[in-house]
Design a protein around this motif. Structure first.
Motif, PDB file in Angstrom:
ATOM      1  N   HIS A  81      -8.409  -3.622  -4.109  1.00 51.37           N
ATOM      2  CA  HIS A  81      -8.170  -2.469  -3.232  1.00 51.37           C
ATOM      3  C   HIS A  81      -8.521  -1.182  -3.982  1.00 51.37           C
ATOM      4  N   LYS A  86       0.842  -1.202   0.000  1.00 51.07           N
ATOM      5  CA  LYS A  86       0.000   0.000   0.000  1.00 51.07           C
ATOM      6  C   LYS A  86       0.876   1.249   0.000  1.00 51.07           C
ATOM      7  N   TRP A 104      -7.136   2.289  -2.692  1.00 42.09           N
ATOM      8  CA  TRP A 104      -5.731   2.694  -2.684  1.00 42.09           C
ATOM      9  C   TRP A 104      -5.525   3.866  -3.640  1.00 42.09           C
TER      10      TRP A 104
END
Length: 494
Positions: A479, A372, A482
């Protein structure tokens, strides 16, 4: 190669800050104009040479017992021509050539850029075996890490040839696409120990000096050659399935470094669980007393700064992750070598991936947290260094500047996205198949894309095109929240 930050420093220092290389070749008369060649690598267009394929190198070095004098050397290259050749170009700089023979017959030679251009007495037809012997010096003095090649240590020498510095040490076809077998002989005065890639093949002691001989059992790229000469101790132990391990350490630090050395067998076993059996005949760590600013995956004998293991500011988990980074390169980068330097992300991305995975499993440092953070920085990395599979060229005079974050964590991020996209089981099968399919060879980005598509059962061309070549980082599968920080806008002149 892994660039190592210095505790308290704002940026990494490296010992491969390049300057112009002065080539000193004592040239015999050449009957026709000579020119530097190259295999057309996008990042290093003058590296390598067309027209032949090297089968083996026989390198002989004589160390004078001092780092301020050149080594005398003889390089013998066995090759096969792939095209008719009137001249043979070898990459070579930073040495004095004293004589050249082609198949035992003296040959004319001259210099052209960083090429040694050899003119045999008779042209060579395509498909012919050829043996080239070059008698030369190999000078560690002005190299001294600035250009790579020889690295001067406190008590001797080591090598750091990545990405384009092997030809500062010996004449060669200095590109990873032309791998070959190596025999390395090193003669040094009494009190010194010499170690090189591969397994020992004998010692000869006479007249206050010893000659050590080593041979590889697998082909090797020139950038992965390693020779250590120093007042060292060689520590032996066994790894998984009886694999012979040997570490080269300063004699006075042998006991101090043992807690780190004994971790290698377990790290190899861990890597074998992930990607399959270790691909070479031996492994070990070369702990050099030198300030290089990096660690390097030289084949079967990875180069480390000793300070990495003795500096208390480095946490234990971090040191182990560095060890695993270089170990994993033995599969990714050494056994499976990049076909071009633009394929570097396959080396460094995989080494970073297994470094991070080891830290997740052994030190409770989640991969997702690291990825991340990498995603957040990815757009800036791409703006600065180019996309992972299309890195920008090296900065003038800084040839290792291709080793930017985009080919480390930026490339590991691509692998994380791939695992998210195709699932963990398919990803793990891909990794094991990749190293098995291309063992002892070279492979390209397109090879990886094709294999990933085959292993996943669907066309991943569009996925990889975005992740490897776009200037902007694609959305992360699984995700959607993100975000990648956009690089700062450039200010106009006032």
């Amino acid at each position: 190669m892994l660039l190592t930050p210095r505790p308290g420093a704002r940026r990494v220092t490296t010992a491969l800050l390049a300057s112009a290389v002065s080539v000193c070749l004592l040239a015999a008369s050449a009957p026709s104009p000579a020119a530097p060649l190259g295999v057309g690598d996008r990042l290093f267009p003058h590296l390598g040479n067309p027209g032949y394929d090297v089968a083996s190198y026989d390198l002989a070095f004589t160390y004078p017992g001092s780092n301020d004098k050149p080594l005398t050397a003889v390089t013998t290259i066995a090759a096969r021509t792939t095209a008719p050749l009137e001249r043979i170009n070898l990459d070579f700089a930073h040495g004095t050539v004293r004589g050249v023979e082609v198949d035992g017959v003296p040959a004319a030679f001259t210099s052209a850029g960083e090429d040694l251009v050899i003119t045999p007495q008779e042209p060579l037809p395509a498909g012919s075996a050829v043996r080239v012997t070059v008698r030369h010096t190999s000078d560690p003095v002005s190299a001294d890490g600035r250009d790579g090649g020889w690295v001067r240590t406190r008590d001797g020498l080591a090598m750091a040839n990545q990405a384009d510095a092997a030809h500062l040490v010996f004449p060669c076809n200095d590109h990873p696409s032309d791998k070959a077998m190596f025999t390395i002989r090193v003669t040094a005065p009494e009190g010194y120990t010499a170690v090189a890639n591969g397994l020992p093949a004998g010692t000869d002691r006479r007249a206050g000096a010893t000659t050590w001989t080593y041979r590889t059992e697998h082909p090797m790229a020139t950038e992965l050659a390693q020779v250590s000469v120093g007042r060292s101790t060689v520590v032996h132990r066994s790894g998984p399935h009886g694999l012979p391990l040997r570490d080269v350490v300063p004699t006075e630090d042998r006991d101090r470094l043992e807690p780190w050395l004994k971790r290698t067998p377990g790290q190899i076993a861990w890597m074998e669980e992930k990607v399959g059996r270790y691909p070479f005949e031996t492994y070990g760590l070369l702990m050099a007393e030198a300030q290089t600013g990096f660690e390097l995956e030289t084949q079967t004998l990875s180069l480390f700064e000793k300070d990495v293991f003795t500096e208390p500011a480095y946490p234990k988990w971090y040191v182990e992750s560095i060890m695993v980074h270089e170990l994993s390169h033995q599969w990714f980068g050494d056994s499976v070598s990049p076909r071009t330097w633009s394929d570097l992300w396959l080396n460094e991305g995989h080494a970073t991936w297994y470094e991070a995975l080891y830290s997740e499993e052994k030190a409770d440092r989640p991969m997702e947290t690291r990825m991340k953070a990498a995603y957040r920085a990815s757009d800036s990395w791409r703006a600065t260094g180019g996309p992972p599979a299309a890195p920008k060229g090296p900065k003038p005079g800084q040839k290792i500047s291709i080793f930017r974050p985009n080919v480390y964590d930026g490339a590991a991020l691509v692998l994380y996205a791939l695992r998210q996209e195709i699932g963990r089981p398919a990803f793990e099968r891909l990794e094991r198949t990749w190293v098995a399919l291309h063992q002892d060879g070279t492979a390209s980005t397109s090879d990886f894309v094709r294999l990933a598509s085959t292993m996943s059962g669907r066309d991943l061309g569009g996925f990889f095109a975005a992740w490897l070549y776009d200037t902007k980082t694609p959305p992360m599968p699984g995700h959607p929240d993100w975000k990648s920080d956009a690089p700062p806008a450039r200010q106009g002149r006032r």
